[in-house]
Structure formats: structure tokens, C-alpha cells
Design a protein around this motif. Structure first.
Motif, PDB file in Angstrom:
ATOM      1  N   GLU A 199     -10.304   7.454  -6.469  1.00  0.00           N
ATOM      2  CA  GLU A 199      -9.106   8.278  -5.959  1.00  0.00           C
ATOM      3  C   GLU A 199      -7.725   7.524  -6.639  1.00  0.00           C
ATOM      4  N   ALA A 200      -7.850   6.527  -7.400  1.00  0.00           N
ATOM      5  CA  ALA A 200      -6.807   6.039  -8.039  1.00  0.00           C
ATOM      6  C   ALA A 200      -5.659   5.723  -7.220  1.00  0.00           C
ATOM      7  N   ASP A 201      -5.896   5.287  -5.932  1.00  0.00           N
ATOM      8  CA  ASP A 201      -4.943   4.966  -4.870  1.00  0.00           C
ATOM      9  C   ASP A 201      -4.493   3.636  -4.971  1.00  0.00           C
ATOM     10  N   ASP A 202      -3.545   3.290  -5.581  1.00  0.00           N
ATOM     11  CA  ASP A 202      -3.130   1.808  -5.604  1.00  0.00           C
ATOM     12  C   ASP A 202      -2.288   1.448  -4.329  1.00  0.00           C
ATOM     13  N   GLY A 203      -2.017   2.363  -3.341  1.00  0.00           N
ATOM     14  CA  GLY A 203      -1.495   1.771  -2.157  1.00  0.00           C
ATOM     15  C   GLY A 203      -2.252   1.344  -1.102  1.00  0.00           C
ATOM     16  N   THR A 204      -3.611   1.524  -1.128  1.00  0.00           N
ATOM     17  CA  THR A 204      -4.493   1.117  -0.342  1.00  0.00           C
ATOM     18  C   THR A 204      -4.496  -0.509   0.201  1.00  0.00           C
ATOM     19  N   LEU A 205      -4.642  -0.789   1.410  1.00  0.00           N
ATOM     20  CA  LEU A 205      -4.444  -1.884   1.873  1.00  0.00           C
ATOM     21  C   LEU A 205      -3.295  -2.700   1.850  1.00  0.00           C
ATOM     22  N   PHE A 206      -2.181  -2.013   1.546  1.00  0.00           N
ATOM     23  CA  PHE A 206      -0.980  -2.491   1.402  1.00  0.00           C
ATOM     24  C   PHE A 206      -0.289  -1.680   2.909  1.00  0.00           C
ATOM     25  N   ALA A 207      -0.541  -2.217   3.899  1.00  0.00           N
ATOM     26  CA  ALA A 207      -0.192  -2.019   5.261  1.00  0.00           C
ATOM     27  C   ALA A 207       1.078  -2.651   5.941  1.00  0.00           C
ATOM     28  N   GLU A 208       2.225  -2.201   5.460  1.00  0.00           N
ATOM     29  CA  GLU A 208       3.367  -2.935   5.907  1.00  0.00           C
ATOM     30  C   GLU A 208       3.641  -2.657   7.334  1.00  0.00           C
ATOM     31  N   ALA A 265      -1.525  -7.992   5.422  1.00  0.00           N
ATOM     32  CA  ALA A 265      -1.516  -7.317   6.603  1.00  0.00           C
ATOM     33  C   ALA A 265      -2.713  -6.281   6.723  1.00  0.00           C
ATOM     34  N   GLY A 266      -2.760  -5.474   5.588  1.00  0.00           N
ATOM     35  CA  GLY A 266      -3.776  -4.743   5.366  1.00  0.00           C
ATOM     36  C   GLY A 266      -5.192  -5.259   5.329  1.00  0.00           C
ATOM     37  N   VAL A 267      -5.286  -6.257   4.946  1.00  0.00           N
ATOM     38  CA  VAL A 267      -6.820  -7.457   5.010  1.00  0.00           C
ATOM     39  C   VAL A 267      -7.024  -7.694   6.434  1.00  0.00           C
ATOM     40  N   ILE A 268      -5.896  -8.205   6.997  1.00  0.00           N
ATOM     41  CA  ILE A 268      -6.113  -8.541   8.450  1.00  0.00           C
ATOM     42  C   ILE A 268      -6.324  -7.402   9.208  1.00  0.00           C
ATOM     43  N   ALA A 269      -5.987  -6.091   9.008  1.00  0.00           N
ATOM     44  CA  ALA A 269      -6.260  -4.981   9.761  1.00  0.00           C
ATOM     45  C   ALA A 269      -7.716  -4.432   9.687  1.00  0.00           C
TER      46      ALA A 269
END
Length: 104
Positions: free
Chosen positions: A54-63, A22-26
């Protein structure tokens, strides 16, 4: 793509992959198609580069992107989630070829 999600997220379950997709689609059609052709190319996206810094491992995980259609339906029709899924079910059954494929 799953390997890219795994590397970016520090792991990736089935549910997490749905959110990653979903994050990639966005990111838009251009990036979606680029990632499908070569998932390693995602490393060039500014959001992914910044997340790595930033060591942000939540990027692109867009529920939340997974729910855009139902939220738009609610706003346009005033219906709720149940109404949205009923409308989708009705549309699926009336789609060209669906009934013929089932033999009905």
C-alpha cells in the motif's frame, strides 16, 4: 534497526525512531526479539508486507504506544501526567542501587 525504520518510513529522524521502536514493541515480545536479532526479519511481518503493497510509510511508527504507561497510570490512580512523572521520579530514586551508585 534504524536502517529498517529508515527503509520502511522513507527516512527516519531521532524522534521517528522512538516511534518506530514503540511500534516494534507493540508487535509483541516474539517480534521484538526477532527484530533485535535480525532487523531484516521484519520484512516477513504481515503488517510490514501489507504496508509495502500500500506504500504506507507510516506503519510501525506508533507514537501513541510511548504514552501507554502514563495513560494506564491516569486510569488506575486518577492522576495526571505530572503525577505520573513524579511517581516515576520517586520510584527511580528508591530503586535498589540507585542511591549507592551516586554515593549517597
Amino acid at each position: 534497526m534504524w536502517a529498517a525504520a529508515y527503509l520502511i518510513g522513507g527516512g527516519c529522524s531521532d524522534d521517528s525512531f522512538i516511534d518506530f521502536r514503540a511500534g516494534v514493541i507493540a508487535l509483541g515480545r516474539e517480534w521484538y526479539e526477532r527484530v533485535l536479532a535480525s532487523p531484516d526479519g521484519l520484512a516477513d511481518h504481515p503488517v510490514v508486507r501489507q504496508a509495502a503493497i500500500e506504500a504506507d510509510d507510516g506503519t510501525l511508527f506508533a507514537e501513541s504506544v510511548n504514552y501507554v504507561a502514563s495513560e494506564a497510570y491516569e486510569q488506575v490512580t486518577g492522576g495526571d501526567d505530572d503525577a505520573f512523572y513524579e511517581a516515576m521520579k520517586a520510584r527511580r530514586h528508591s530503586a535498589v542501587g540507585v542511591d549507592e551508585a551516586r554515593g549517597s
